[in-house]
Design a protein around this motif. Structure first.
Motif, PDB file in Angstrom:
ATOM      1  N   THR A 286      11.111  -4.041  -3.844  1.00  0.00           N
ATOM      2  CA  THR A 286      10.270  -2.917  -3.443  1.00  0.00           C
ATOM      3  C   THR A 286       9.037  -2.759  -4.332  1.00  0.00           C
ATOM      4  O   THR A 286       8.161  -1.944  -4.030  1.00  0.00           O
ATOM      5  CB  THR A 286      11.061  -1.593  -3.487  1.00  0.00           C
ATOM      6  OG1 THR A 286      11.346  -1.241  -4.854  1.00  0.00           O
ATOM      7  CG2 THR A 286      12.363  -1.691  -2.703  1.00  0.00           C
ATOM      8  N   VAL A 287       8.988  -3.514  -5.433  1.00  0.00           N
ATOM      9  CA  VAL A 287       7.875  -3.406  -6.383  1.00  0.00           C
ATOM     10  C   VAL A 287       6.842  -4.468  -6.048  1.00  0.00           C
ATOM     11  O   VAL A 287       7.088  -5.666  -6.202  1.00  0.00           O
ATOM     12  CB  VAL A 287       8.369  -3.578  -7.839  1.00  0.00           C
ATOM     13  CG1 VAL A 287       7.184  -3.484  -8.805  1.00  0.00           C
ATOM     14  CG2 VAL A 287       9.420  -2.533  -8.174  1.00  0.00           C
ATOM     15  N   LYS A 288       5.690  -4.034  -5.585  1.00  0.00           N
ATOM     16  CA  LYS A 288       4.591  -4.949  -5.244  1.00  0.00           C
ATOM     17  C   LYS A 288       3.445  -4.659  -6.215  1.00  0.00           C
ATOM     18  O   LYS A 288       2.558  -3.845  -5.946  1.00  0.00           O
ATOM     19  CB  LYS A 288       4.130  -4.740  -3.808  1.00  0.00           C
ATOM     20  CG  LYS A 288       5.248  -4.792  -2.760  1.00  0.00           C
ATOM     21  CD  LYS A 288       5.788  -6.188  -2.554  1.00  0.00           C
ATOM     22  CE  LYS A 288       6.799  -6.215  -1.414  1.00  0.00           C
ATOM     23  NZ  LYS A 288       7.452  -7.537  -1.253  1.00  0.00           N
ATOM     24  N   MET A 289       3.458  -5.326  -7.365  1.00  0.00           N
ATOM     25  CA  MET A 289       2.497  -5.008  -8.408  1.00  0.00           C
ATOM     26  C   MET A 289       1.066  -5.326  -7.984  1.00  0.00           C
ATOM     27  O   MET A 289       0.123  -4.665  -8.446  1.00  0.00           O
ATOM     28  CB  MET A 289       2.857  -5.751  -9.695  1.00  0.00           C
ATOM     29  CG  MET A 289       2.199  -5.173 -10.939  1.00  0.00           C
ATOM     30  SD  MET A 289       2.567  -3.413 -11.216  1.00  0.00           S
ATOM     31  CE  MET A 289       4.289  -3.494 -11.722  1.00  0.00           C
ATOM     32  N   ASP A 290       0.887  -6.298  -7.097  1.00  0.00           N
ATOM     33  CA  ASP A 290      -0.478  -6.583  -6.641  1.00  0.00           C
ATOM     34  C   ASP A 290      -1.046  -5.403  -5.859  1.00  0.00           C
ATOM     35  O   ASP A 290      -2.223  -5.056  -5.990  1.00  0.00           O
ATOM     36  CB  ASP A 290      -0.521  -7.873  -5.818  1.00  0.00           C
ATOM     37  CG  ASP A 290       0.450  -7.903  -4.647  1.00  0.00           C
ATOM     38  OD1 ASP A 290       1.375  -7.053  -4.590  1.00  0.00           O
ATOM     39  OD2 ASP A 290       0.307  -8.786  -3.769  1.00  0.00           O
ATOM     40  N   HIS A 291      -0.215  -4.748  -5.044  1.00  0.00           N
ATOM     41  CA  HIS A 291      -0.661  -3.549  -4.326  1.00  0.00           C
ATOM     42  C   HIS A 291      -0.966  -2.419  -5.306  1.00  0.00           C
ATOM     43  O   HIS A 291      -1.962  -1.695  -5.145  1.00  0.00           O
ATOM     44  CB  HIS A 291       0.430  -3.080  -3.351  1.00  0.00           C
ATOM     45  CG  HIS A 291       0.468  -3.835  -2.066  1.00  0.00           C
ATOM     46  ND1 HIS A 291       0.166  -3.260  -0.846  1.00  0.00           N
ATOM     47  CD2 HIS A 291       0.783  -5.122  -1.790  1.00  0.00           C
ATOM     48  CE1 HIS A 291       0.295  -4.158   0.115  1.00  0.00           C
ATOM     49  NE2 HIS A 291       0.678  -5.294  -0.435  1.00  0.00           N
ATOM     50  N   ILE A 292      -0.106  -2.256  -6.298  1.00  0.00           N
ATOM     51  CA  ILE A 292      -0.262  -1.159  -7.255  1.00  0.00           C
ATOM     52  C   ILE A 292      -1.578  -1.291  -8.018  1.00  0.00           C
ATOM     53  O   ILE A 292      -2.389  -0.355  -8.074  1.00  0.00           O
ATOM     54  CB  ILE A 292       0.940  -1.128  -8.222  1.00  0.00           C
ATOM     55  CG1 ILE A 292       2.212  -0.712  -7.468  1.00  0.00           C
ATOM     56  CG2 ILE A 292       0.665  -0.194  -9.392  1.00  0.00           C
ATOM     57  CD1 ILE A 292       3.500  -0.920  -8.251  1.00  0.00           C
ATOM     58  N   VAL A 293      -1.817  -2.448  -8.612  1.00  0.00           N
ATOM     59  CA  VAL A 293      -3.022  -2.650  -9.416  1.00  0.00           C
ATOM     60  C   VAL A 293      -4.275  -2.567  -8.554  1.00  0.00           C
ATOM     61  O   VAL A 293      -5.260  -1.914  -8.911  1.00  0.00           O
ATOM     62  CB  VAL A 293      -2.946  -3.994 -10.167  1.00  0.00           C
ATOM     63  CG1 VAL A 293      -4.263  -4.299 -10.866  1.00  0.00           C
ATOM     64  CG2 VAL A 293      -1.801  -3.973 -11.178  1.00  0.00           C
ATOM     65  N   ARG A 294      -4.226  -3.192  -7.397  1.00  0.00           N
ATOM     66  CA  ARG A 294      -5.395  -3.174  -6.507  1.00  0.00           C
ATOM     67  C   ARG A 294      -5.723  -1.751  -6.046  1.00  0.00           C
ATOM     68  O   ARG A 294      -6.883  -1.327  -6.092  1.00  0.00           O
ATOM     69  CB  ARG A 294      -5.104  -4.063  -5.294  1.00  0.00           C
ATOM     70  CG  ARG A 294      -6.121  -3.970  -4.157  1.00  0.00           C
ATOM     71  CD  ARG A 294      -7.395  -4.707  -4.459  1.00  0.00           C
ATOM     72  NE  ARG A 294      -8.341  -4.570  -3.359  1.00  0.00           N
ATOM     73  CZ  ARG A 294      -9.381  -5.389  -3.153  1.00  0.00           C
ATOM     74  NH1 ARG A 294      -9.578  -6.411  -3.974  1.00  0.00           N
ATOM     75  NH2 ARG A 294     -10.210  -5.191  -2.161  1.00  0.00           N
ATOM     76  N   HIS A 295      -4.720  -1.021  -5.609  1.00  0.00           N
ATOM     77  CA  HIS A 295      -4.983   0.306  -5.056  1.00  0.00           C
ATOM     78  C   HIS A 295      -5.670   1.210  -6.060  1.00  0.00           C
ATOM     79  O   HIS A 295      -6.729   1.788  -5.773  1.00  0.00           O
ATOM     80  CB  HIS A 295      -3.686   0.968  -4.586  1.00  0.00           C
ATOM     81  CG  HIS A 295      -3.840   2.447  -4.381  1.00  0.00           C
ATOM     82  ND1 HIS A 295      -4.592   2.971  -3.355  1.00  0.00           N
ATOM     83  CD2 HIS A 295      -3.385   3.510  -5.100  1.00  0.00           C
ATOM     84  CE1 HIS A 295      -4.591   4.293  -3.434  1.00  0.00           C
ATOM     85  NE2 HIS A 295      -3.861   4.643  -4.486  1.00  0.00           N
ATOM     86  N   TYR A 296      -5.075   1.381  -7.210  1.00  0.00           N
ATOM     87  CA  TYR A 296      -5.620   2.359  -8.154  1.00  0.00           C
ATOM     88  C   TYR A 296      -7.024   1.987  -8.614  1.00  0.00           C
ATOM     89  O   TYR A 296      -7.941   2.819  -8.612  1.00  0.00           O
ATOM     90  CB  TYR A 296      -4.693   2.496  -9.359  1.00  0.00           C
ATOM     91  CG  TYR A 296      -3.453   3.320  -9.086  1.00  0.00           C
ATOM     92  CD1 TYR A 296      -3.473   4.699  -9.235  1.00  0.00           C
ATOM     93  CD2 TYR A 296      -2.266   2.716  -8.690  1.00  0.00           C
ATOM     94  CE1 TYR A 296      -2.345   5.460  -8.997  1.00  0.00           C
ATOM     95  CE2 TYR A 296      -1.127   3.468  -8.448  1.00  0.00           C
ATOM     96  CZ  TYR A 296      -1.169   4.839  -8.604  1.00  0.00           C
ATOM     97  OH  TYR A 296      -0.056   5.593  -8.357  1.00  0.00           O
ATOM     98  N   HIS A 297      -7.212   0.746  -9.014  1.00  0.00           N
ATOM     99  CA  HIS A 297      -8.491   0.369  -9.599  1.00  0.00           C
ATOM    100  C   HIS A 297      -9.585   0.195  -8.549  1.00  0.00           C
ATOM    101  O   HIS A 297     -10.764   0.396  -8.862  1.00  0.00           O
ATOM    102  CB  HIS A 297      -8.333  -0.911 -10.426  1.00  0.00           C
ATOM    103  CG  HIS A 297      -7.503  -0.726 -11.647  1.00  0.00           C
ATOM    104  ND1 HIS A 297      -7.951  -0.059 -12.763  1.00  0.00           N
ATOM    105  CD2 HIS A 297      -6.223  -1.092 -11.932  1.00  0.00           C
ATOM    106  CE1 HIS A 297      -6.997  -0.034 -13.682  1.00  0.00           C
ATOM    107  NE2 HIS A 297      -5.942  -0.652 -13.202  1.00  0.00           N
ATOM    108  N   TYR A 298      -9.211  -0.155  -7.333  1.00  0.00           N
ATOM    109  CA  TYR A 298     -10.223  -0.380  -6.302  1.00  0.00           C
ATOM    110  C   TYR A 298     -10.532   0.890  -5.524  1.00  0.00           C
ATOM    111  O   TYR A 298     -11.669   1.098  -5.092  1.00  0.00           O
ATOM    112  CB  TYR A 298      -9.756  -1.476  -5.336  1.00  0.00           C
ATOM    113  CG  TYR A 298     -10.874  -2.057  -4.499  1.00  0.00           C
ATOM    114  CD1 TYR A 298     -11.678  -3.072  -5.015  1.00  0.00           C
ATOM    115  CD2 TYR A 298     -11.137  -1.587  -3.217  1.00  0.00           C
ATOM    116  CE1 TYR A 298     -12.722  -3.605  -4.271  1.00  0.00           C
ATOM    117  CE2 TYR A 298     -12.172  -2.114  -2.457  1.00  0.00           C
ATOM    118  CZ  TYR A 298     -12.964  -3.119  -2.990  1.00  0.00           C
ATOM    119  OH  TYR A 298     -14.000  -3.640  -2.248  1.00  0.00           O
TER     120      TYR A 298
END
Length: 327
Positions: A286-298
């Motif tokens: 359930t942990v998609k770190m690429d989504h997490i990093v992309r969402h917040y910073h972008y």
């Protein structure tokens, strides 16, 4: 994150001027409950009976609130009973959208709608309010059951037990009062505290958020020195409500939201606890770190106007945690 006003989309951010620079989270608009027999729950109306295949989750893999629901879907063996659509990690002027040009962004697999707001409007054409995830959708009645994550996880905890045979209980009756006390502090100062720090637009609002946040992390570090989980030797919903913030802390909140007095890896007990929860069966998926990093910073242009994605630390969530058994 814009909002709907009488069914019309408006690209407006949270108004921090009226609150002295402080971030104020909106209340959830849909508060119905799925129950085993379809009777009404603590709020909303009845008619939402637990049935295999009837319900659908709209989520963002980046969002900690939606992540809670995904974890409970996994823990409670509901993956074959509740379907999922995942939005694109970028949340820009149109809010959450269903683009598919990012790994694991599924599009709207029910209706093929372009934006999350269209799902809300399908349920309520004159909707006014924020368009958030998670959304628990009833395919039969074609409406939203709930968009309140804390209540969705309690539905998933027990409503489908007769269907799945999974009776694991993360909201045990004899611990509810104690769990609520822990939840309340963690929500105010940490789950929401990172946002209050990150979205603050005055120094005083940031200061008011950041010190209680680290006071709570210090308190948790001490609590976890004598207990494997927050409430003892068994996982409860309190652990999973905390986990979705901890897993995002070092990759996102430490830098992006200026929560930088310390990292989770600087707390021996909290860091081992985070790994312990991550290694629970079904959770890592359930942990998609690429989504997490992309969402917040972008997505947060006011914080990161050039939308530069950081390199980020390399964290080994699969390293032995050493928390089983504990004295």
């Amino acid at each position: 994150m814009g909002k709907l006003i009488d069914g019309v989309w408006h690209d407006v951010w949270y108004d921090t001027k009226s609150s002295g620079g402080a971030f104020k989270r909106s209340e959830a608009a849909f508060r119905n409950w799925i129950t085993a027999d379809g009777s009404a729950g603590p709020s909303g109306e009845g008619g939402f009976e637990a049935e295999s295949g009837r319900y659908h989750l709209y989520v963002s893999y980046a969002c900690p609130w939606a992540h809670r629901a995904l974890i409970f879907r996994a823990l409670k063996g509901l993956s074959d009973h509740i379907t999922v659509s995942a939005v694109h990690p970028d949340m820009l002027s149109d809010g959450w959208h269903f683009g598919t040009d990012f790994d694991d962004a599924t599009g709207d697999t029910l209706y093929g709608l372009p934006f999350m707001r269209d799902v809300y409007l399908k349920a309520l054409p004159d909707m006014s309010g924020r368009v958030t995830v998670p959304v628990l959708w009833d395919k039969q009645r074609e409406t939203i059951v709930s968009n309140e994550s804390s209540e969705i996880i309690r539905m998933l905890n027990s409503a489908f037990d007769g269907i799945t045979g999974n009776t694991d209980d993360y909201w045990p009756a004899d611990q509810r009062g104690a769990i609520e006390e822990v939840n309340a502090r963690i929500y105010d100062t940490l789950n929401n505290g990172v946002y209050k720090a990150g979205f603050a637009t005055t120094q005083s609002a940031y200061d008011a958020a950041i010190h209680p946040l680290f006071d709570t992390l210090d308190w948790l570090e001490q609590r976890l020195s004598t207990s494997r989980y927050l409430m003892g030797d068994k996982q409860t919903e309190a652990d999973w409500r905390l986990f979705t913030t901890l897993i995002r802390f070092d990759p996102v909140y430490h830098l992006h939201f200026k929560c930088n007095r310390a990292r989770i890896i600087d707390y021996p007990n909290l860091w081992a606890y985070t790994r312990d929860l991550y290694q629970t069966k079904g959770v890592a998926e359930t942990v998609k770190m690429d989504h997490i990093v992309r969402h917040y910073h972008y997505s947060h242009e006011s914080i990161n106007p050039h939308r530069i994605l950081p390199i980020n630390p390399v964290l080994d969530y699969l390293a032995p945690h050493g928390r089983d058994p504990m004295a």
